[in-house]
Design a protein around this motif. Structure first.
Motif, PDB file in Angstrom:
ATOM      1  N   ILE A   1      -2.687  18.315   9.721  1.00 37.44           N
ATOM      2  CA  ILE A   1      -1.407  17.961   9.476  1.00 37.44           C
ATOM      3  C   ILE A   1      -1.038  16.568   9.454  1.00 37.44           C
ATOM      4  O   ILE A   1      -0.836  15.756   8.396  1.00 37.44           O
ATOM      5  CB  ILE A   1      -0.277  18.652  10.168  1.00 37.44           C
ATOM      6  CG1 ILE A   1      -0.378  20.042   9.774  1.00 37.44           C
ATOM      7  CG2 ILE A   1       1.129  18.164   9.719  1.00 37.44           C
ATOM      8  CD1 ILE A   1       0.405  21.114  10.684  1.00 37.44           C
ATOM      9  N   PHE A   2      -1.471  15.791  10.875  1.00 42.12           N
ATOM     10  CA  PHE A   2      -1.241  14.393  10.944  1.00 42.12           C
ATOM     11  C   PHE A   2      -2.174  13.644   9.819  1.00 42.12           C
ATOM     12  O   PHE A   2      -1.754  12.462   9.565  1.00 42.12           O
ATOM     13  CB  PHE A   2      -1.394  14.214  12.395  1.00 42.12           C
ATOM     14  CG  PHE A   2       0.052  14.201  13.001  1.00 42.12           C
ATOM     15  CD1 PHE A   2       0.872  13.342  13.288  1.00 42.12           C
ATOM     16  CD2 PHE A   2       0.254  15.700  13.526  1.00 42.12           C
ATOM     17  CE1 PHE A   2       2.145  13.612  13.887  1.00 42.12           C
ATOM     18  CE2 PHE A   2       1.676  15.960  14.271  1.00 42.12           C
ATOM     19  CZ  PHE A   2       2.570  14.932  14.540  1.00 42.12           C
ATOM     20  N   ALA A   3      -3.444  13.888   9.770  1.00 45.87           N
ATOM     21  CA  ALA A   3      -4.353  13.532   8.879  1.00 45.87           C
ATOM     22  C   ALA A   3      -3.872  13.075   7.465  1.00 45.87           C
ATOM     23  O   ALA A   3      -3.571  12.233   6.779  1.00 45.87           O
ATOM     24  CB  ALA A   3      -5.726  13.888   8.999  1.00 45.87           C
ATOM     25  N   GLY A   4      -3.172  14.292   7.013  1.00 45.70           N
ATOM     26  CA  GLY A   4      -2.794  14.438   5.848  1.00 45.70           C
ATOM     27  C   GLY A   4      -1.346  13.416   5.566  1.00 45.70           C
ATOM     28  O   GLY A   4      -1.156  12.890   4.548  1.00 45.70           O
ATOM     29  N   LEU A   5      -0.590  13.692   6.586  1.00 48.40           N
ATOM     30  CA  LEU A   5       0.784  12.840   6.627  1.00 48.40           C
ATOM     31  C   LEU A   5       0.385  11.334   6.563  1.00 48.40           C
ATOM     32  O   LEU A   5       0.870  10.523   5.914  1.00 48.40           O
ATOM     33  CB  LEU A   5       1.627  13.062   7.804  1.00 48.40           C
ATOM     34  CG  LEU A   5       2.134  14.741   7.740  1.00 48.40           C
ATOM     35  CD1 LEU A   5       2.997  14.827   8.992  1.00 48.40           C
ATOM     36  CD2 LEU A   5       3.057  14.644   6.533  1.00 48.40           C
ATOM     37  N   SER A   6      -0.715  10.990   7.235  1.00 49.01           N
ATOM     38  CA  SER A   6      -1.117   9.530   7.426  1.00 49.01           C
ATOM     39  C   SER A   6      -1.592   8.844   6.055  1.00 49.01           C
ATOM     40  O   SER A   6      -1.761   7.713   5.734  1.00 49.01           O
ATOM     41  CB  SER A   6      -2.147   9.140   8.403  1.00 49.01           C
ATOM     42  OG  SER A   6      -3.223   9.943   8.061  1.00 49.01           O
ATOM     43  N   ALA A   7      -1.948   9.830   5.161  1.00 49.97           N
ATOM     44  CA  ALA A   7      -2.392   9.385   3.749  1.00 49.97           C
ATOM     45  C   ALA A   7      -1.550   9.604   2.685  1.00 49.97           C
ATOM     46  O   ALA A   7      -1.826   9.350   1.516  1.00 49.97           O
ATOM     47  CB  ALA A   7      -3.622  10.344   3.567  1.00 49.97           C
ATOM     48  N   ILE A   8      -0.401   9.820   2.804  1.00 47.99           N
ATOM     49  CA  ILE A   8       0.445  10.219   1.905  1.00 47.99           C
ATOM     50  C   ILE A   8       1.200   8.670   0.975  1.00 47.99           C
ATOM     51  O   ILE A   8       1.016   7.783   1.677  1.00 47.99           O
ATOM     52  CB  ILE A   8       1.849  10.865   2.266  1.00 47.99           C
ATOM     53  CG1 ILE A   8       2.490  10.076   3.210  1.00 47.99           C
ATOM     54  CG2 ILE A   8       1.328  12.258   2.926  1.00 47.99           C
ATOM     55  CD1 ILE A   8       4.201  10.665   3.243  1.00 47.99           C
ATOM     56  N   ARG A   9       1.339   8.997  -0.191  1.00 46.68           N
ATOM     57  CA  ARG A   9       1.864   7.812  -0.988  1.00 46.68           C
ATOM     58  C   ARG A   9       3.409   7.987  -1.531  1.00 46.68           C
ATOM     59  O   ARG A   9       3.915   7.104  -1.982  1.00 46.68           O
ATOM     60  CB  ARG A   9       1.036   7.631  -2.275  1.00 46.68           C
ATOM     61  CG  ARG A   9      -0.438   7.181  -1.738  1.00 46.68           C
ATOM     62  CD  ARG A   9      -1.410   7.207  -3.080  1.00 46.68           C
ATOM     63  NE  ARG A   9      -2.666   6.963  -2.561  1.00 46.68           N
ATOM     64  CZ  ARG A   9      -3.768   7.223  -3.650  1.00 46.68           C
ATOM     65  NH1 ARG A   9      -3.484   7.727  -4.784  1.00 46.68           N
ATOM     66  NH2 ARG A   9      -5.074   6.937  -3.222  1.00 46.68           N
ATOM     67  N   GLY A  10       3.885   9.236  -1.260  1.00 45.42           N
ATOM     68  CA  GLY A  10       5.270   9.724  -1.702  1.00 45.42           C
ATOM     69  C   GLY A  10       6.214   9.118  -0.804  1.00 45.42           C
ATOM     70  O   GLY A  10       5.955   8.845   0.408  1.00 45.42           O
ATOM     71  N   GLY A  11       7.464   9.438  -1.416  1.00 43.85           N
ATOM     72  CA  GLY A  11       8.760   9.247  -0.522  1.00 43.85           C
ATOM     73  C   GLY A  11       8.970  10.141   0.389  1.00 43.85           C
ATOM     74  O   GLY A  11       9.996  10.121   1.426  1.00 43.85           O
ATOM     75  N   CYS A  12       8.608  11.400   0.135  1.00 44.06           N
ATOM     76  CA  CYS A  12       8.488  12.512   1.253  1.00 44.06           C
ATOM     77  C   CYS A  12       7.264  13.316   0.919  1.00 44.06           C
ATOM     78  O   CYS A  12       6.591  13.150   0.132  1.00 44.06           O
ATOM     79  CB  CYS A  12       9.696  13.311   0.891  1.00 44.06           C
ATOM     80  SG  CYS A  12       9.725  13.883  -0.893  1.00 44.06           S
TER      81      CYS A  12
END
Length: 317
Positions: free
Chosen positions: A79-90
């Motif tokens: 989960i945290f790996a995915g969150l660290s890679a996001i480009r969106g505003g949410c």
């Protein structure tokens, strides 16, 4: 200006059967609702073709990206790996098996557009579960709610977080994380949406009863120190029992009616021995947590990244 791009983070462990179907279902809903989106699959050290499927999709659709861990680090790390890679505003976190219904993402996104920074997914029903599993799940969340002071009944990892909330979570230094509780702890403007847990599209759950029990115990210890207070209560109870039995024994001895007491001694030894072992187990759990935190190792190790693989492929051409 608010970035309207929605990032959808999907942890996956041995989910080769679900990858393509999940991406298709999410695409159909997002396109219909005209929500700009990206999907970030995180293969948590899968032993099947999960990452190969992700890479195939990433080659065909730039909205799909993926990470592959060097080994299985667990859902929290994914989960945290995915969150660290996001480009969106949410970002929304959801399961790969579609038990978190993608249509609920639309409602979450609209809540975010209204100004909410945390949108919690709350289960109306738990889907098809055995009575034993349902009982222990309820017991876990009741215990966790009592220990944390937050109402976490029927909560899940299915939730939407604004980019600023995600950054707060990523800045937290702890290695042992509990995502669904951390979103409660950070606060911010929040609301809830309710959903019914759907049946798995393909495959079977990767969570055995014992894995869930270990997950529950680890997260309780990582998020609350109140179990340590249990040791004090146990010690106090043992002293009170000892005082009562001691007074009783002295009275009987003084009146010439002393008990032989062999059974009583055995029971007391078993009671005290069990209490001591439980206390040592609780202390050992917290010492182990300190040990992992002090080492300061990363939460996960990324072996492959579709962005880098595809960029290298383009440069080679």
């Amino acid at each position: 200006m608010k970035n309207p791009l929605l990032s959808i983070v999907i942890p996956a462990f041995n989910e080769e059967e679900n990858i393509c179907n999940t991406a298709r279902v999410v695409e159909d809903i997002m396109v219909k609702e005209q929500i700009p989106y990206e999907i970030i699959f995180v293969s948590d050290g899968s032993r099947d073709a999960t990452f190969a499927k992700i890479l195939e999709l990433a080659k065909l659709d730039t909205r799909i990206r993926g990470l592959e861990f060097s080994r299985n680090f667990g859902k929290e790390s994914a989960i945290f790996a995915g969150l660290s890679a996001i480009r969106g505003g949410c970002a929304v976190v959801m399961d790969c098996d579609l038990q978190h219904p993608p249509k609920t993402i639309v409602e979450m996104y609209r809540k975010w557009e209204e100004g909410f920074e945390v949108v919690e997914g709350i289960k109306n029903t738990r889907g098809k579960e055995s009575p034993i599993r349902r009982f222990f799940a309820g017991l876990f969340y009741k215990t966790l709610s009592a220990l944390t002071g937050f109402d976490m009944e029927n909560t899940s990892d299915f939730k939407l977080l604004s980019k600023n909330v995600i950054q707060v979570l990523l800045d937290m230094p702890e290695r042992k994380t509990f995502f669904r509780a951390m979103s409660f702890w950070v606060g911010f403007r929040s609301c809830q949406v309710h959903y019914d847990v759907a049946d798995r599209a393909f495959g079977t759950t990767k969570w055995s009863f014992f894995k869930l029990m270990k997950y529950a115990i680890t997260n309780i210890m990582s998020y609350s120190t109140r179990p340590l207070s249990l040791i004090s209560y146990m010690g106090t109870a043992s002293i009170l029992v000892g005082v009562v039995l001691g007074v009783q024994t002295l009275v009987r001895w003084a009146s010439g009616k002393a008990l032989e007491g062999f059974t009583t001694v055995i029971l007391l030894l078993l009671l005290l021995g069990g209490g001591i072992m439980l206390a040592l187990g609780i202390l050992g759990g917290y010492v182990a947590a300190i040990y992992h935190e002090v080492k300061g190792r990363p939460r996960y190790v990324v072996r492959l990244d579709t962005d880098k693989l595809l960029t290298q492929g383009d440069s080679d051409e």
